[in-house]
Design an enzyme around this catalytic site. Structure first.
Site, PDB file in Angstrom:
ATOM      1  N   HIS A  61       3.062  40.895  17.371  1.00  0.00           N
ATOM      2  CA  HIS A  61       2.714  39.878  16.362  1.00  0.00           C
ATOM      3  C   HIS A  61       3.978  39.570  15.560  1.00  0.00           C
ATOM      4  CE1 HIS A  61      -1.619  40.233  17.121  1.00  0.00           C
ATOM      5  NE2 HIS A  61      -1.354  41.519  17.348  1.00  0.00           N
ATOM      6  N   LEU A  62       4.479  38.353  15.722  1.00  0.00           N
ATOM      7  CA  LEU A  62       5.754  38.003  15.079  1.00  0.00           C
ATOM      8  C   LEU A  62       5.561  37.354  13.712  1.00  0.00           C
ATOM      9  CD1 LEU A  62       7.832  36.639  18.094  1.00  0.00           C
ATOM     10  CD2 LEU A  62       7.164  38.971  17.549  1.00  0.00           C
ATOM     11  N   ARG A  63       4.325  36.919  13.439  1.00  0.00           N
ATOM     12  CA  ARG A  63       3.925  36.376  12.132  1.00  0.00           C
ATOM     13  C   ARG A  63       4.519  35.022  11.779  1.00  0.00           C
ATOM     14  NH1 ARG A  63      -0.140  39.473  12.676  1.00  0.00           N
ATOM     15  NH2 ARG A  63      -0.089  41.519  11.712  1.00  0.00           N
ATOM     16  N   ASN A  93      -2.053  34.754  16.976  1.00  0.00           N
ATOM     17  CA  ASN A  93      -2.819  34.699  15.708  1.00  0.00           C
ATOM     18  C   ASN A  93      -1.911  34.436  14.511  1.00  0.00           C
ATOM     19  OD1 ASN A  93      -1.698  37.282  15.897  1.00  0.00           O
ATOM     20  ND2 ASN A  93      -3.387  38.271  14.810  1.00  0.00           N
ATOM     21  N   ASP A 150      -6.415  37.275  20.726  1.00  0.00           N
ATOM     22  CA  ASP A 150      -6.166  38.610  20.169  1.00  0.00           C
ATOM     23  C   ASP A 150      -6.236  38.668  18.642  1.00  0.00           C
ATOM     24  OD1 ASP A 150      -5.370  41.415  20.271  1.00  0.00           O
ATOM     25  OD2 ASP A 150      -3.624  40.673  19.214  1.00  0.00           O
ATOM     26  N   HIS A 178      -9.226  40.918  23.621  1.00  0.00           N
ATOM     27  CA  HIS A 178      -9.312  41.934  22.561  1.00  0.00           C
ATOM     28  C   HIS A 178     -10.755  42.417  22.607  1.00  0.00           C
ATOM     29  CE1 HIS A 178      -8.490  43.323  18.227  1.00  0.00           C
ATOM     30  NE2 HIS A 178      -9.713  43.718  18.524  1.00  0.00           N
ATOM     31  N   HIS A 231      -4.819  46.514  24.422  1.00  0.00           N
ATOM     32  CA  HIS A 231      -4.957  47.788  23.691  1.00  0.00           C
ATOM     33  C   HIS A 231      -6.238  48.582  23.964  1.00  0.00           C
ATOM     34  CE1 HIS A 231      -6.976  44.883  21.168  1.00  0.00           C
ATOM     35  NE2 HIS A 231      -5.912  44.547  20.472  1.00  0.00           N
ATOM     36  N   ASP A 304       1.477  46.316  20.278  1.00  0.00           N
ATOM     37  CA  ASP A 304       0.617  45.720  19.248  1.00  0.00           C
ATOM     38  C   ASP A 304       1.319  45.788  17.882  1.00  0.00           C
ATOM     39  OD1 ASP A 304      -1.413  44.411  17.973  1.00  0.00           O
ATOM     40  OD2 ASP A 304      -2.895  46.007  18.163  1.00  0.00           O
ATOM     41  N   HIS A 308       2.598  44.025   8.358  1.00  0.00           N
ATOM     42  CA  HIS A 308       1.893  43.498   7.189  1.00  0.00           C
ATOM     43  C   HIS A 308       2.747  43.818   5.969  1.00  0.00           C
ATOM     44  CE1 HIS A 308      -1.880  42.392   9.139  1.00  0.00           C
ATOM     45  NE2 HIS A 308      -1.832  43.533   9.807  1.00  0.00           N
TER      46      HIS A 308
HETATM   47  O1  DOR Z   1      -4.774  46.095  14.191  1.00  0.00           O
HETATM   48  C1  DOR Z   1      -4.591  44.971  14.616  1.00  0.00           C
HETATM   49  N1  DOR Z   1      -3.801  44.103  13.953  1.00  0.00           N
HETATM   50  N2  DOR Z   1      -5.199  44.587  15.726  1.00  0.00           N
HETATM   51  C2  DOR Z   1      -5.150  43.320  16.169  1.00  0.00           C
HETATM   52  O2  DOR Z   1      -5.676  43.031  17.217  1.00  0.00           O
HETATM   53  C3  DOR Z   1      -4.484  42.276  15.358  1.00  0.00           C
HETATM   54  C4  DOR Z   1      -3.416  42.871  14.554  1.00  0.00           C
HETATM   55  C5  DOR Z   1      -2.826  41.953  13.528  1.00  0.00           C
HETATM   56  O3  DOR Z   1      -2.579  40.783  13.848  1.00  0.00           O
HETATM   57  O4  DOR Z   1      -2.560  42.404  12.422  1.00  0.00           O
END
Ligand code: DOR
Length: 430
Positions: A61-63, A93, A150, A178, A231, A304, A308
């Site tokens: 997840h590169l955000r 996402n 996902d 997922h 996962h 994964d 955050h």
């Molecule tokens: O723990 C998770 N965080 N599982 C996911 O499938 C998404 C991810 C996120 O985007 O933070």
């Protein structure tokens, strides 16, 4: 100085293991041999190290776009390079999500400046809402091969069946799930079991995963579409995948380092670093995941990587978002948990981190074999180096790692991406 000479390592790729030096010129492997003479190249010492094809992460997840306070394509790619990855698949996402050609194009354009190859997974459904298919054909035309919502499960069987039917007409396309039944997982924050009862934290049962995998495999039996389980976290789902493979269904699966190392007991600390979806499970699940990697049921180790920012993650367990960092530690955790314990060989781990995910994603420039004429994507790992995560030195913009304070064995020393030494002696070069 032209090129790079990787000197004195043990080369490990899908053809086996041997001693040798690797000469890299203009982005390509020019020569592999013993005691090669330097010819003006930058020499990189690989004494005591394993030289593998660059690692490939199917799940990061590169955000960007939308949550650049947590990570950017650039910072994630630096973390990836430090972790030995030369390619990664960016999950869709983001905000806005990757369900639109213009957004996908902008991520690919920004990815072209990164320290590793960046490819993207496109959304399976519009807005990842699980009700209407996304523009799979259009995204496929941009090179997208993996489609997934996902972070969210496609819970509606009718939508999943349509997605599988549609994707079966797109060459090389993979539908990735997922697998957490939304209704069963709803309201849960950790694995449902003894620890969730003791801690009074609502749980997400293991069956949330296995019922979706079982249903999807039934649909795949009909459509014969390539299907990938993201996962994997439960023994029951590993078993389902094992049986589906024996039957000849076109199924692949990945597992994360946290799911083959950590159990739900970690949640007793109430530290939100251990909150993740799917959740950390029981010891028997952890053991089944490790066994699944060793026997090849699980094709890939994927991170994964889910950054955050502290202001969102550092909250009470139930309020914190799920996810943990993974790119900078995946290879070391895999070596520590699987190779050091003799649950798997280094070659099996390298396969799961490099050539098998490269094949799933259709990334033919990655995954080796290491021989003249191949693109020079390489990772040099010192399997004996012991280290600990230094929270102040993470390249990621976020700090939500579950590996603080743990002794890890195996350090990525050098990473060469398309001939460029992007990491030398565990330092990013740009
Ligand atoms: O723990 C998770 N965080 N599982 C996911 O499938 C998404 C991810 C996120 O985007 O933070």
């Amino acid at each position: 100085m032209t090129g790079v000479l990787v000197r004195g390592g043990r080369i490990v790729d899908e053809t086996g293991e041997r001693a040798g030096d690797v000469r890299v010129r203009d982005g390509w492997v020019a020569e592999v041999g013993v005691a090669l003479a330097a010819d003006g190249e930058r020499e990189l010492d690989a004494g005591g190290c394993l030289v593998s094809p660059g690692l490939v992460d199917l799940h990061a997840h590169l955000r960007e776009p939308g949550h650049e306070e947590a990570e950017t394509i650039e910072t994630a790619s630096r973390a990836a390079a430090l972790g030995g990855f030369t390619a990664l698949v960016a999950m869709p996402n983001t905000e806005p999500p990757l369900d639109d050609a213009a957004v996908v194009r902008s991520v690919l354009d920004r990815g072209a400046q990164a320290l590793c190859d960046v490819t993207v997974a496109g959304c399976l459904t519009k807005g990842r809402r699980g009700s209407e298919l996304g523009p799979l054909g259009e995204l496929h035309g941009l090179g997208v091969r993996i489609f997934t919502d996902d972070g969210a499960c496609v819970g509606d069987g009718r939508v999943m069946r349509r997605a599988l039917e549609y994707a079966s007409a797109l060459p090389g396309a993979v539908v990735a799930q997922h697998a957490e039944d939304p209704a069963l997982a709803e309201g849960g924050h950790m694995h449902e079991g003894e620890w969730s009862s003791r801690l009074g934290i609502p749980g997400r049962p293991g069956e949330a995963e296995s019922v979706i995998v079982a249903r999807d495999l039934d649909l795949v039996r009909r459509t014969r579409t390539r299907y990938h389980v993201l996962h994997l976290s439960t023994a029951a789902a590993v078993d389902l995948v094992r049986r589906a493979k024996a039957e000849g269904l076109p199924v692949t699966a990945e597992a994360t380092p946290h799911h083959f190392t950590l159990t739900d007991a970690e949640c007793a600390s109430f530290d939100p670093a251990f909150k993740v979806h799917p959740p950390l499970r029981s010891q028997s699940d952890v053991d089944s995941i490790a066994a699944g990697i060793a026997d090849g049921t699980i094709d890939a180790i994927a991170t994964d990587h889910a950054p955050h920012a502290p202001e969102t993650k550092e909250q009470p367990f139930e309020d914190a978002p799920p996810g943990m960092l993974g790119l900078e530690t995946a290879a070391a955790v895999a070596i520590t948990s699987l190779v050091e314990t003799q649950a798997a060989t280094f070659e099996q781990v390298a396969g799961a981190l490099s050539w098998r995910p490269a094949a799933i994603a259709g990334l033919s420039d990655h995954g080796g074999p290491i021989k003249a004429g191949r693109p020079a994507n390489l990772c040099v790992i010192d399997p004996a180096a012991a280290w600990q995560v230094d929270i102040d030195r993470l390249a990621s913009r976020s700090r939500n790692t579950p590996w603080l304070g743990r002794k890890l064995a195996g350090r990525v020393r050098h990473t060469i991406r398309r001939g460029e030494a992007v990491v030398v002696d565990a330092e990013a070069q740009r």
